[in-house]
Write a protein that holds these residues in place. Structure first.
Motif, PDB file in Angstrom:
ATOM      1  N   ALA A 185       0.830  -1.201   0.000  1.00 55.42           N
ATOM      2  CA  ALA A 185       0.000   0.000   0.000  1.00 55.42           C
ATOM      3  C   ALA A 185       0.869   1.258   0.000  1.00 55.42           C
ATOM      4  CB  ALA A 185      -0.929  -0.004   1.210  1.00 55.42           C
ATOM      5  N   PHE A 186       1.935   1.250   0.797  1.00 54.09           N
ATOM      6  CA  PHE A 186       2.816   2.414   0.883  1.00 54.09           C
ATOM      7  C   PHE A 186       3.485   2.682  -0.458  1.00 54.09           C
ATOM      8  CE2 PHE A 186       6.831   4.552   1.957  1.00 54.09           C
ATOM      9  CZ  PHE A 186       6.362   5.588   2.747  1.00 54.09           C
ATOM     10  N   ASP A 187       3.945   1.634  -1.139  1.00 49.80           N
ATOM     11  CA  ASP A 187       4.588   1.821  -2.435  1.00 49.80           C
ATOM     12  C   ASP A 187       3.611   2.377  -3.460  1.00 49.80           C
ATOM     13  OD1 ASP A 187       7.129   1.274  -4.056  1.00 49.80           O
ATOM     14  OD2 ASP A 187       5.589   0.302  -5.290  1.00 49.80           O
ATOM     15  N   GLY A 188       2.324   2.083  -3.263  1.00 43.84           N
ATOM     16  CA  GLY A 188       1.298   2.603  -4.164  1.00 43.84           C
ATOM     17  C   GLY A 188       0.735   3.941  -3.718  1.00 43.84           C
ATOM     18  N   ASN A 189       1.387   4.588  -2.707  1.00 48.63           N
ATOM     19  CA  ASN A 189       0.952   5.897  -2.195  1.00 48.63           C
ATOM     20  C   ASN A 189      -0.432   5.846  -1.553  1.00 48.63           C
ATOM     21  OD1 ASN A 189       3.361   6.962  -3.122  1.00 48.63           O
ATOM     22  ND2 ASN A 189       2.479   7.721  -5.024  1.00 48.63           N
ATOM     23  N   ARG A 190      -0.842   4.678  -1.059  1.00 47.74           N
ATOM     24  CA  ARG A 190      -2.128   4.548  -0.349  1.00 47.74           C
ATOM     25  C   ARG A 190      -1.823   4.576   1.147  1.00 47.74           C
ATOM     26  NH1 ARG A 190      -4.430  -0.261  -0.987  1.00 47.74           N
ATOM     27  NH2 ARG A 190      -2.643  -1.308  -1.907  1.00 47.74           N
ATOM     28  N   TYR A 191      -1.612   5.791   1.664  1.00 46.00           N
ATOM     29  CA  TYR A 191      -1.118   5.931   3.032  1.00 46.00           C
ATOM     30  C   TYR A 191      -2.112   5.454   4.081  1.00 46.00           C
ATOM     31  CZ  TYR A 191       2.224   8.957   0.642  1.00 46.00           C
ATOM     32  OH  TYR A 191       3.167   9.452  -0.216  1.00 46.00           O
ATOM     33  N   THR A 192      -3.392   5.705   3.875  1.00 45.04           N
ATOM     34  CA  THR A 192      -4.386   5.282   4.861  1.00 45.04           C
ATOM     35  C   THR A 192      -4.409   3.766   4.971  1.00 45.04           C
ATOM     36  OG1 THR A 192      -5.737   7.242   4.414  1.00 45.04           O
ATOM     37  CG2 THR A 192      -6.810   5.403   5.525  1.00 45.04           C
ATOM     38  N   ASP A 193      -4.381   3.092   3.829  1.00 46.38           N
ATOM     39  CA  ASP A 193      -4.350   1.627   3.841  1.00 46.38           C
ATOM     40  C   ASP A 193      -3.064   1.115   4.482  1.00 46.38           C
ATOM     41  OD1 ASP A 193      -6.800   1.291   2.689  1.00 46.38           O
ATOM     42  OD2 ASP A 193      -6.058   1.010   0.657  1.00 46.38           O
ATOM     43  N   ALA A 194      -1.937   1.783   4.183  1.00 48.47           N
ATOM     44  CA  ALA A 194      -0.659   1.368   4.763  1.00 48.47           C
ATOM     45  C   ALA A 194      -0.691   1.506   6.278  1.00 48.47           C
ATOM     46  CB  ALA A 194       0.482   2.187   4.174  1.00 48.47           C
ATOM     47  N   ALA A 195      -1.183   2.648   6.771  1.00 53.11           N
ATOM     48  CA  ALA A 195      -1.242   2.867   8.219  1.00 53.11           C
ATOM     49  C   ALA A 195      -2.137   1.835   8.893  1.00 53.11           C
ATOM     50  CB  ALA A 195      -1.746   4.277   8.506  1.00 53.11           C
ATOM     51  N   ALA A 196      -3.262   1.503   8.259  1.00 49.90           N
ATOM     52  CA  ALA A 196      -4.164   0.508   8.835  1.00 49.90           C
ATOM     53  C   ALA A 196      -3.490  -0.862   8.909  1.00 49.90           C
ATOM     54  CB  ALA A 196      -5.444   0.421   8.003  1.00 49.90           C
ATOM     55  N   CYS A 216       9.149  -3.461  14.412  1.00 52.20           N
ATOM     56  CA  CYS A 216       9.260  -3.204  12.966  1.00 52.20           C
ATOM     57  C   CYS A 216       7.954  -2.655  12.395  1.00 52.20           C
ATOM     58  CB  CYS A 216       9.672  -4.483  12.236  1.00 52.20           C
ATOM     59  SG  CYS A 216      11.403  -4.937  12.498  1.00 52.20           S
ATOM     60  N   ALA A 217       6.819  -3.115  12.917  1.00 54.74           N
ATOM     61  CA  ALA A 217       5.529  -2.571  12.471  1.00 54.74           C
ATOM     62  C   ALA A 217       5.422  -1.095  12.826  1.00 54.74           C
ATOM     63  CB  ALA A 217       4.386  -3.362  13.102  1.00 54.74           C
ATOM     64  N   LEU A 218       5.910  -0.727  14.012  1.00 54.33           N
ATOM     65  CA  LEU A 218       5.880   0.675  14.426  1.00 54.33           C
ATOM     66  C   LEU A 218       6.819   1.528  13.559  1.00 54.33           C
ATOM     67  CD1 LEU A 218       5.897   0.156  18.298  1.00 54.33           C
ATOM     68  CD2 LEU A 218       3.968   0.939  16.912  1.00 54.33           C
ATOM     69  N   VAL A 219       7.971   0.967  13.212  1.00 55.70           N
ATOM     70  CA  VAL A 219       8.909   1.691  12.342  1.00 55.70           C
ATOM     71  C   VAL A 219       8.258   1.977  10.994  1.00 55.70           C
ATOM     72  CG1 VAL A 219      11.068   1.502  11.041  1.00 55.70           C
ATOM     73  CG2 VAL A 219      11.011   0.833  13.442  1.00 55.70           C
ATOM     74  N   ARG A 220       7.607   0.962  10.436  1.00 58.39           N
ATOM     75  CA  ARG A 220       6.965   1.159   9.129  1.00 58.39           C
ATOM     76  C   ARG A 220       5.838   2.183   9.225  1.00 58.39           C
ATOM     77  NH1 ARG A 220       8.791  -4.399   8.429  1.00 58.39           N
ATOM     78  NH2 ARG A 220       9.964  -4.420   6.469  1.00 58.39           N
ATOM     79  N   HIS A 221       5.129   2.188  10.338  1.00 61.88           N
ATOM     80  CA  HIS A 221       4.082   3.189  10.525  1.00 61.88           C
ATOM     81  C   HIS A 221       4.688   4.593  10.557  1.00 61.88           C
ATOM     82  CE1 HIS A 221       0.368   4.999  11.708  1.00 61.88           C
ATOM     83  NE2 HIS A 221      -0.213   3.861  12.016  1.00 61.88           N
ATOM     84  N   ALA A 222       5.887   4.719  11.126  1.00 56.24           N
ATOM     85  CA  ALA A 222       6.551   6.026  11.172  1.00 56.24           C
ATOM     86  C   ALA A 222       6.848   6.543   9.769  1.00 56.24           C
ATOM     87  CB  ALA A 222       7.839   5.922  11.990  1.00 56.24           C
ATOM     88  N   VAL A 224       4.941   6.276   7.239  1.00 53.78           N
ATOM     89  CA  VAL A 224       3.711   6.894   6.749  1.00 53.78           C
ATOM     90  C   VAL A 224       3.624   8.337   7.251  1.00 53.78           C
ATOM     91  CG1 VAL A 224       1.192   6.765   6.742  1.00 53.78           C
ATOM     92  CG2 VAL A 224       2.535   4.663   6.673  1.00 53.78           C
ATOM     93  N   GLU A 225       3.961   8.541   8.524  1.00 53.07           N
ATOM     94  CA  GLU A 225       3.938   9.899   9.079  1.00 53.07           C
ATOM     95  C   GLU A 225       4.938  10.805   8.347  1.00 53.07           C
ATOM     96  OE1 GLU A 225       1.737  10.820  11.145  1.00 53.07           O
ATOM     97  OE2 GLU A 225       0.965   8.879  11.746  1.00 53.07           O
ATOM     98  N   MET A 226       6.132  10.280   8.101  1.00 49.94           N
ATOM     99  CA  MET A 226       7.144  11.109   7.430  1.00 49.94           C
ATOM    100  C   MET A 226       6.756  11.411   5.994  1.00 49.94           C
ATOM    101  SD  MET A 226      10.825   9.897   9.013  1.00 49.94           S
ATOM    102  CE  MET A 226      10.711   8.175   8.543  1.00 49.94           C
ATOM    103  N   ALA A 227       6.051  10.496   5.343  1.00 50.32           N
ATOM    104  CA  ALA A 227       5.603  10.758   3.967  1.00 50.32           C
ATOM    105  C   ALA A 227       4.678  11.957   3.908  1.00 50.32           C
ATOM    106  CB  ALA A 227       4.907   9.526   3.397  1.00 50.32           C
ATOM    107  N   GLY A 228       3.967  12.210   5.014  1.00 49.44           N
ATOM    108  CA  GLY A 228       3.085  13.369   5.096  1.00 49.44           C
ATOM    109  C   GLY A 228       3.749  14.570   5.740  1.00 49.44           C
ATOM    110  N   GLY A 229       5.078  14.487   5.961  1.00 51.46           N
ATOM    111  CA  GLY A 229       5.795  15.595   6.570  1.00 51.46           C
ATOM    112  C   GLY A 229       5.583  15.721   8.066  1.00 51.46           C
ATOM    113  N   GLN A 230       5.018  14.688   8.700  1.00 49.02           N
ATOM    114  CA  GLN A 230       4.737  14.730  10.142  1.00 49.02           C
ATOM    115  C   GLN A 230       5.918  14.133  10.916  1.00 49.02           C
ATOM    116  OE1 GLN A 230       1.734  16.264  11.009  1.00 49.02           O
ATOM    117  NE2 GLN A 230       1.712  16.601   8.792  1.00 49.02           N
TER     118      GLN A 230
END
Length: 416
Positions: A185-196, A216-222, A224-230
Protein backbone atom coordinates in the motif's frame (compact mmCIF):
# COMPACT_ATOMS: atom_id res chain seq x y z
CA UNK A 1 -10.30 21.92 -14.84
CA UNK A 2 -11.39 21.27 -11.25
CA UNK A 3 -9.44 21.28 -8.00
CA UNK A 4 -9.32 17.50 -8.13
CA UNK A 5 -7.99 17.53 -11.71
CA UNK A 6 -5.17 19.91 -10.76
CA UNK A 7 -4.30 17.99 -7.59
CA UNK A 8 -4.08 14.67 -9.41
CA UNK A 9 -2.14 16.19 -12.33
CA UNK A 10 0.55 17.15 -9.81
CA UNK A 11 0.56 13.65 -8.35
CA UNK A 12 -0.88 14.46 -4.91
CA UNK A 13 -3.08 11.89 -3.18
CA UNK A 14 -5.84 13.25 -0.97
CA UNK A 15 -3.78 12.31 2.10
CA UNK A 16 -0.64 14.08 0.87
CA UNK A 17 -2.52 17.21 -0.24
CA UNK A 18 -4.37 17.35 3.08
CA UNK A 19 -1.07 17.10 5.00
CA UNK A 20 0.50 19.91 2.96
CA UNK A 21 -2.49 22.25 3.35
CA UNK A 22 -3.14 21.35 7.01
CA UNK A 23 -6.63 19.81 6.82
CA UNK A 24 -8.17 16.37 7.15
CA UNK A 25 -8.37 14.04 4.12
CA UNK A 26 -12.18 14.04 4.33
CA UNK A 27 -12.13 17.83 3.86
CA UNK A 28 -10.18 17.41 0.64
CA UNK A 29 -12.73 14.80 -0.43
CA UNK A 30 -15.55 17.32 0.04
CA UNK A 31 -13.59 19.92 -1.96
CA UNK A 32 -13.05 17.36 -4.73
CA UNK A 33 -16.77 16.60 -4.92
CA UNK A 34 -17.76 20.27 -4.89
CA UNK A 35 -19.72 19.84 -1.65
CA UNK A 36 -17.88 22.64 0.15
CA UNK A 37 -15.45 25.41 -0.79
CA UNK A 38 -12.12 25.99 0.97
CA UNK A 39 -12.15 28.66 3.65
CA UNK A 40 -10.12 31.81 2.85
CA UNK A 41 -7.37 31.00 5.37
CA UNK A 42 -6.46 27.81 3.43
CA UNK A 43 -6.36 29.35 -0.04
CA UNK A 44 -2.85 30.88 -0.07
CA UNK A 45 -1.33 27.54 1.01
CA UNK A 46 -3.46 25.66 -1.55
CA UNK A 47 -2.34 28.01 -4.30
CA UNK A 48 1.30 27.46 -3.38
CA UNK A 49 0.94 23.66 -3.29
CA UNK A 50 -0.97 23.59 -6.59
CA UNK A 51 1.48 26.10 -8.14
CA UNK A 52 -1.19 28.51 -9.30
CA UNK A 53 -2.13 32.08 -8.46
CA UNK A 54 -5.11 32.94 -6.28
CA UNK A 55 -7.15 33.98 -9.32
CA UNK A 56 -6.60 30.61 -11.01
CA UNK A 57 -7.30 28.83 -7.72
CA UNK A 58 -10.61 30.67 -7.44
CA UNK A 59 -11.50 29.49 -10.96
CA UNK A 60 -10.67 25.89 -10.04
CA UNK A 61 -12.86 26.12 -6.93
CA UNK A 62 -15.75 27.57 -8.90
CA UNK A 63 -15.43 24.83 -11.53
CA UNK A 64 -15.52 22.18 -8.80
CA UNK A 65 -18.66 23.68 -7.28
CA UNK A 66 -20.32 24.05 -10.70
CA UNK A 67 -19.67 20.38 -11.58
CA UNK A 68 -20.18 18.47 -8.33
CA UNK A 69 -19.46 14.77 -8.32
CA UNK A 70 -22.45 12.55 -7.45
CA UNK A 71 -22.59 11.48 -3.80
CA UNK A 72 -22.47 7.69 -3.82
CA UNK A 73 -22.91 7.47 -0.07
CA UNK A 74 -19.38 6.16 0.41
CA UNK A 75 -16.05 7.86 1.12
CA UNK A 76 -13.93 9.05 -1.77
CA UNK A 77 -10.73 7.10 -2.48
CA UNK A 78 -8.14 8.00 -5.08
CA UNK A 79 -7.04 4.56 -6.19
CA UNK A 80 -8.74 1.75 -4.32
CA UNK A 81 -12.05 1.78 -2.52
CA UNK A 82 -12.44 0.10 0.88
CA UNK A 83 -13.27 -3.15 -0.93
CA UNK A 84 -11.43 -6.37 -0.22
CA UNK A 85 -8.56 -4.89 1.80
CA UNK A 86 -10.94 -3.23 4.23
CA UNK A 87 -13.04 -6.39 4.57
CA UNK A 88 -9.92 -8.44 5.37
CA UNK A 89 -8.87 -5.98 8.04
CA UNK A 90 -12.31 -5.93 9.66
CA UNK A 91 -12.46 -9.72 9.62
CA UNK A 92 -9.04 -9.97 11.25
CA UNK A 93 -10.06 -7.56 14.02
CA UNK A 94 -13.23 -9.58 14.64
CA UNK A 95 -11.27 -12.83 14.80
CA UNK A 96 -8.70 -11.27 17.13
CA UNK A 97 -11.46 -10.10 19.48
CA UNK A 98 -13.12 -13.53 19.49
CA UNK A 99 -9.79 -15.27 20.00
CA UNK A 100 -9.00 -13.07 22.99
CA UNK A 101 -12.36 -13.82 24.54
CA UNK A 102 -12.03 -17.56 23.99
CA UNK A 103 -8.53 -17.58 25.45
CA UNK A 104 -9.88 -15.93 28.60
CA UNK A 105 -12.44 -18.68 29.17
CA UNK A 106 -11.74 -21.72 31.29
CA UNK A 107 -10.76 -24.99 29.64
CA UNK A 108 -14.26 -26.34 30.32
CA UNK A 109 -15.89 -23.43 28.52
CA UNK A 110 -13.64 -23.33 25.47
CA UNK A 111 -12.81 -25.61 22.59
CA UNK A 112 -9.00 -25.57 22.78
CA UNK A 113 -7.03 -26.93 19.85
CA UNK A 114 -3.81 -28.86 20.43
CA UNK A 115 -0.74 -26.65 20.50
CA UNK A 116 1.10 -28.85 18.01
CA UNK A 117 -1.63 -28.48 15.41
CA UNK A 118 -1.58 -24.70 15.72
CA UNK A 119 2.21 -24.56 15.48
CA UNK A 120 2.17 -26.64 12.30
CA UNK A 121 -0.54 -24.42 10.83
CA UNK A 122 1.36 -21.22 11.70
CA UNK A 123 4.64 -22.64 10.39
CA UNK A 124 3.02 -23.16 6.99
CA UNK A 125 1.87 -19.55 6.85
CA UNK A 126 5.29 -18.28 7.93
CA UNK A 127 7.01 -20.28 5.19
CA UNK A 128 4.63 -18.79 2.63
CA UNK A 129 5.16 -15.31 4.06
CA UNK A 130 8.92 -15.71 3.71
CA UNK A 131 8.44 -16.67 0.07
CA UNK A 132 6.17 -13.67 -0.54
CA UNK A 133 8.75 -11.25 0.90
CA UNK A 134 11.29 -12.67 -1.54
CA UNK A 135 8.86 -12.30 -4.43
CA UNK A 136 8.11 -8.73 -3.35
CA UNK A 137 11.78 -7.77 -3.22
CA UNK A 138 12.50 -9.27 -6.65
CA UNK A 139 9.35 -7.99 -8.37
CA UNK A 140 9.98 -5.14 -10.78
CA UNK A 141 6.40 -3.97 -10.24
CA UNK A 142 5.45 -4.26 -6.56
CA UNK A 143 1.74 -4.00 -7.38
CA UNK A 144 1.92 -7.36 -9.16
CA UNK A 145 2.38 -9.07 -5.78
CA UNK A 146 -0.80 -7.62 -4.30
CA UNK A 147 -3.31 -10.32 -5.40
CA UNK A 148 -1.34 -13.20 -3.90
CA UNK A 149 -0.78 -11.30 -0.63
CA UNK A 150 -4.52 -10.61 -0.45
CA UNK A 151 -5.17 -14.31 -0.99
CA UNK A 152 -2.74 -15.24 1.79
CA UNK A 153 -4.42 -12.79 4.18
CA UNK A 154 -7.81 -14.30 3.38
CA UNK A 155 -6.51 -17.83 4.05
CA UNK A 156 -4.94 -16.72 7.33
CA UNK A 157 -8.19 -15.12 8.47
CA UNK A 158 -10.06 -18.32 7.66
CA UNK A 159 -7.55 -20.32 9.67
CA UNK A 160 -7.98 -18.02 12.66
CA UNK A 161 -11.78 -18.19 12.35
CA UNK A 162 -11.77 -21.99 12.27
CA UNK A 163 -9.48 -22.35 15.28
CA UNK A 164 -9.45 -19.14 17.29
CA UNK A 165 -7.53 -20.47 20.31
CA UNK A 166 -4.68 -20.71 21.03
CA UNK A 167 -3.85 -17.95 18.57
CA UNK A 168 -0.32 -16.73 19.44
CA UNK A 169 1.64 -18.54 16.70
CA UNK A 170 -0.77 -17.45 13.99
CA UNK A 171 -0.71 -13.87 15.28
CA UNK A 172 3.01 -13.92 14.51
CA UNK A 173 2.14 -14.92 10.94
CA UNK A 174 -0.46 -12.13 10.81
CA UNK A 175 1.98 -9.53 12.18
CA UNK A 176 4.40 -10.56 9.45
CA UNK A 177 1.91 -10.60 6.58
CA UNK A 178 0.15 -7.34 7.45
CA UNK A 179 3.53 -5.59 7.28
CA UNK A 180 3.97 -6.85 3.74
CA UNK A 181 0.45 -5.70 2.87
CA UNK A 182 1.37 -2.30 4.29
CA UNK A 183 4.52 -2.16 2.17
CA UNK A 184 2.44 -2.75 -0.96
CA UNK A 185 0.00 0.00 0.00
CA UNK A 186 2.82 2.41 0.88
CA UNK A 187 4.59 1.82 -2.43
CA UNK A 188 1.30 2.60 -4.16
CA UNK A 189 0.95 5.90 -2.20
CA UNK A 190 -2.13 4.55 -0.35
CA UNK A 191 -1.12 5.93 3.03
CA UNK A 192 -4.39 5.28 4.86
CA UNK A 193 -4.35 1.63 3.84
CA UNK A 194 -0.66 1.37 4.76
CA UNK A 195 -1.24 2.87 8.22
CA UNK A 196 -4.16 0.51 8.84
CA UNK A 197 -2.09 -2.52 7.83
CA UNK A 198 0.83 -1.50 10.03
CA UNK A 199 -1.49 -0.88 12.98
CA UNK A 200 -2.94 -4.37 12.60
CA UNK A 201 0.56 -5.80 12.31
CA UNK A 202 1.51 -4.08 15.58
CA UNK A 203 -1.62 -5.37 17.32
CA UNK A 204 -1.06 -8.94 16.16
CA UNK A 205 2.63 -8.83 17.11
CA UNK A 206 1.84 -7.44 20.56
CA UNK A 207 -0.76 -10.17 21.06
CA UNK A 208 1.89 -12.78 20.25
CA UNK A 209 4.57 -11.12 22.41
CA UNK A 210 6.84 -10.85 19.35
CA UNK A 211 8.75 -7.69 20.29
CA UNK A 212 11.02 -7.38 17.26
CA UNK A 213 8.12 -7.94 14.87
CA UNK A 214 6.09 -5.39 16.83
CA UNK A 215 8.88 -2.80 16.74
CA UNK A 216 9.26 -3.20 12.97
CA UNK A 217 5.53 -2.57 12.47
CA UNK A 218 5.88 0.68 14.43
CA UNK A 219 8.91 1.69 12.34
CA UNK A 220 6.96 1.16 9.13
CA UNK A 221 4.08 3.19 10.52
CA UNK A 222 6.55 6.03 11.17
CA UNK A 223 7.37 6.08 7.45
CA UNK A 224 3.71 6.89 6.75
CA UNK A 225 3.94 9.90 9.08
CA UNK A 226 7.14 11.11 7.43
CA UNK A 227 5.60 10.76 3.97
CA UNK A 228 3.08 13.37 5.10
CA UNK A 229 5.79 15.60 6.57
CA UNK A 230 4.74 14.73 10.14
CA UNK A 231 8.25 14.32 11.53
CA UNK A 232 7.39 15.06 15.16
CA UNK A 233 4.71 12.38 15.11
CA UNK A 234 7.24 9.99 13.57
CA UNK A 235 9.74 10.74 16.36
CA UNK A 236 7.07 9.81 18.91
CA UNK A 237 6.29 6.52 17.17
CA UNK A 238 9.96 5.67 16.87
CA UNK A 239 10.53 6.36 20.54
CA UNK A 240 7.94 3.69 21.32
CA UNK A 241 9.52 1.36 18.74
CA UNK A 242 12.90 1.87 20.44
CA UNK A 243 11.47 0.83 23.81
CA UNK A 244 9.74 -2.21 22.33
CA UNK A 245 12.89 -3.27 20.47
CA UNK A 246 14.88 -3.20 23.71
CA UNK A 247 12.67 -6.06 24.92
CA UNK A 248 13.46 -8.07 21.80
CA UNK A 249 16.46 -10.08 20.63
CA UNK A 250 19.67 -8.03 20.83
CA UNK A 251 21.30 -10.26 18.20
CA UNK A 252 18.81 -8.95 15.60
CA UNK A 253 19.21 -5.64 13.79
CA UNK A 254 15.84 -4.24 14.92
CA UNK A 255 17.39 -1.62 17.21
CA UNK A 256 19.75 -0.48 14.47
CA UNK A 257 16.87 -0.12 11.99
CA UNK A 258 14.92 1.94 14.50
CA UNK A 259 17.97 4.19 14.83
CA UNK A 260 18.33 4.56 11.04
CA UNK A 261 14.73 5.74 10.73
CA UNK A 262 15.08 8.00 13.77
CA UNK A 263 17.93 9.68 11.87
CA UNK A 264 15.52 10.45 9.02
CA UNK A 265 12.91 11.90 11.36
CA UNK A 266 15.47 14.08 13.15
CA UNK A 267 16.90 15.26 9.82
CA UNK A 268 13.38 16.24 8.77
CA UNK A 269 13.23 18.45 11.87
CA UNK A 270 16.70 19.86 11.20
CA UNK A 271 18.16 18.25 14.33
CA UNK A 272 21.73 17.61 13.18
CA UNK A 273 23.28 16.25 16.43
CA UNK A 274 20.40 13.83 17.03
CA UNK A 275 20.54 12.70 13.39
CA UNK A 276 24.31 12.06 13.53
CA UNK A 277 23.95 10.15 16.82
CA UNK A 278 21.19 7.96 15.36
CA UNK A 279 23.26 7.25 12.23
CA UNK A 280 26.20 6.17 14.38
CA UNK A 281 23.88 3.86 16.33
CA UNK A 282 22.56 2.40 13.07
CA UNK A 283 26.12 1.59 11.94
CA UNK A 284 26.56 -0.80 14.88
CA UNK A 285 24.65 -3.27 12.70
CA UNK A 286 28.04 -4.03 11.13
CA UNK A 287 29.12 -5.65 14.40
CA UNK A 288 26.25 -8.13 14.39
CA UNK A 289 26.40 -11.63 12.95
CA UNK A 290 25.07 -12.95 9.66
CA UNK A 291 21.74 -13.91 11.28
CA UNK A 292 20.92 -10.34 12.35
CA UNK A 293 18.11 -10.06 9.78
CA UNK A 294 15.67 -12.49 8.19
CA UNK A 295 15.30 -10.95 4.73
CA UNK A 296 11.55 -10.56 5.28
CA UNK A 297 9.96 -8.21 7.78
CA UNK A 298 13.47 -7.37 9.07
CA UNK A 299 15.88 -6.59 6.23
CA UNK A 300 18.24 -4.03 7.77
CA UNK A 301 21.71 -5.50 7.18
CA UNK A 302 23.94 -2.45 6.79
CA UNK A 303 24.00 -2.55 2.99
CA UNK A 304 22.04 0.71 2.84
CA UNK A 305 24.14 2.70 5.28
CA UNK A 306 25.76 4.84 2.56
CA UNK A 307 22.47 5.77 0.93
CA UNK A 308 20.84 6.39 4.31
CA UNK A 309 23.66 8.73 5.38
CA UNK A 310 23.64 10.47 1.99
CA UNK A 311 19.89 11.03 2.11
CA UNK A 312 20.12 12.47 5.62
CA UNK A 313 22.85 14.90 4.57
CA UNK A 314 20.64 16.05 1.70
CA UNK A 315 17.87 16.77 4.21
CA UNK A 316 20.29 18.71 6.39
CA UNK A 317 21.73 20.68 3.45
CA UNK A 318 25.25 19.23 3.77
CA UNK A 319 25.55 18.72 0.04
CA UNK A 320 29.22 17.75 -0.41
CA UNK A 321 29.02 15.06 2.28
CA UNK A 322 25.71 13.88 0.81
CA UNK A 323 27.13 13.58 -2.70
CA UNK A 324 30.11 11.49 -1.56
CA UNK A 325 27.89 9.10 0.38
CA UNK A 326 25.36 8.71 -2.43
CA UNK A 327 28.04 7.96 -5.03
CA UNK A 328 29.39 5.32 -2.63
CA UNK A 329 25.88 3.85 -2.48
CA UNK A 330 25.66 3.64 -6.28
CA UNK A 331 29.07 1.96 -6.48
CA UNK A 332 28.19 -0.53 -3.75
CA UNK A 333 24.90 -1.33 -5.49
CA UNK A 334 26.67 -1.91 -8.81
CA UNK A 335 29.22 -4.22 -7.19
CA UNK A 336 26.59 -6.19 -5.26
CA UNK A 337 24.31 -6.41 -8.31
CA UNK A 338 21.41 -6.57 -5.91
CA UNK A 339 20.20 -2.99 -5.68
CA UNK A 340 16.52 -2.85 -6.62
CA UNK A 341 15.14 -0.34 -9.11
CA UNK A 342 13.36 1.34 -6.22
CA UNK A 343 16.51 1.73 -4.11
CA UNK A 344 18.62 2.94 -7.03
CA UNK A 345 15.86 5.31 -8.09
CA UNK A 346 15.74 6.92 -4.65
CA UNK A 347 19.53 7.44 -4.62
CA UNK A 348 19.30 9.07 -8.05
CA UNK A 349 16.51 11.38 -6.88
CA UNK A 350 18.68 12.47 -3.94
CA UNK A 351 21.56 13.22 -6.31
CA UNK A 352 19.17 15.17 -8.53
CA UNK A 353 18.02 17.12 -5.46
CA UNK A 354 21.63 18.11 -4.81
CA UNK A 355 21.85 19.47 -8.36
CA UNK A 356 18.59 21.37 -7.86
CA UNK A 357 19.78 22.89 -4.57
CA UNK A 358 22.97 24.00 -6.32
CA UNK A 359 20.88 25.32 -9.22
CA UNK A 360 22.90 23.03 -11.52
CA UNK A 361 20.42 22.10 -14.26
CA UNK A 362 22.69 19.54 -15.95
CA UNK A 363 23.31 17.57 -12.76
CA UNK A 364 19.65 17.66 -11.80
CA UNK A 365 18.51 16.53 -15.25
CA UNK A 366 21.05 13.71 -15.54
CA UNK A 367 20.00 12.00 -12.34
CA UNK A 368 16.29 12.84 -12.42
CA UNK A 369 15.90 11.52 -15.98
CA UNK A 370 17.44 8.18 -15.00
CA UNK A 371 15.27 8.01 -11.86
CA UNK A 372 12.20 8.71 -14.00
CA UNK A 373 13.13 5.84 -16.31
CA UNK A 374 13.45 3.46 -13.36
CA UNK A 375 10.15 4.63 -11.89
CA UNK A 376 8.41 3.86 -15.17
CA UNK A 377 10.01 0.43 -15.43
CA UNK A 378 9.20 -0.55 -11.87
CA UNK A 379 5.82 1.24 -11.56
CA UNK A 380 7.04 2.34 -8.13
CA UNK A 381 4.76 4.92 -6.59
CA UNK A 382 7.44 5.59 -3.98
CA UNK A 383 10.05 6.69 -6.53
CA UNK A 384 7.37 8.69 -8.36
CA UNK A 385 6.51 10.45 -5.10
CA UNK A 386 10.16 11.25 -4.44
CA UNK A 387 10.42 12.71 -7.94
CA UNK A 388 7.33 14.78 -7.25
CA UNK A 389 9.02 16.15 -4.13
CA UNK A 390 11.97 17.16 -6.29
CA UNK A 391 9.71 19.69 -8.01
CA UNK A 392 9.79 21.89 -4.91
CA UNK A 393 13.60 22.17 -5.18
CA UNK A 394 13.74 23.31 -8.81
CA UNK A 395 13.24 27.03 -8.16
CA UNK A 396 14.56 29.26 -10.95
CA UNK A 397 15.64 26.20 -12.96
CA UNK A 398 12.04 25.98 -14.19
CA UNK A 399 12.95 28.66 -16.75
CA UNK A 400 15.13 26.03 -18.47
CA UNK A 401 13.03 24.37 -21.18
CA UNK A 402 14.54 20.95 -20.43
CA UNK A 403 13.64 21.26 -16.76
CA UNK A 404 10.08 22.33 -17.60
CA UNK A 405 9.68 19.29 -19.88
CA UNK A 406 11.00 16.99 -17.16
CA UNK A 407 8.55 18.52 -14.69
CA UNK A 408 5.68 17.76 -17.06
CA UNK A 409 6.85 14.14 -17.40
CA UNK A 410 7.06 13.76 -13.61
CA UNK A 411 3.56 15.22 -13.21
CA UNK A 412 2.21 12.83 -15.84
CA UNK A 413 3.90 9.85 -14.16
CA UNK A 414 2.54 10.81 -10.74
CA UNK A 415 -0.98 11.33 -12.11
CA UNK A 416 -0.94 7.87 -13.69
Amino acid sequence: MTLKDRRKALGYSQERFAALVGVDRTTVGRWDRGETEPQPEYRPKMAAVLRVGLVVLDALIKESSASPEPDTGSPSHDVYGPGEDDMIRREFLRVLAVAGAVAALSAEESDVVADAAVRDDAAGFLRMNEHLWQVYQLARSKASVRPVVTGQLTALNESLSDRPSPHGPRCVAAGDLFQLAGELAFDGNRYTDAAAAYSLAASASKEAGAFDLWACALVRHAYVEMAGGQYREAVGLLSVAERVAKRGDSSLSTRQWVAAVQAEAHAGLGHTPECEQALDQAETVLHLGAEAHNGGWLRFDGSRLAEERGARYVQLGQLDKAEDALHDALRQGALAKGQSFRRRGVVLVDLAAIGAKRQDADQMLTYATEALRLARQSSSGYVARRLQGLQAEIGSLVDDRRVAELGAEIAALSAS
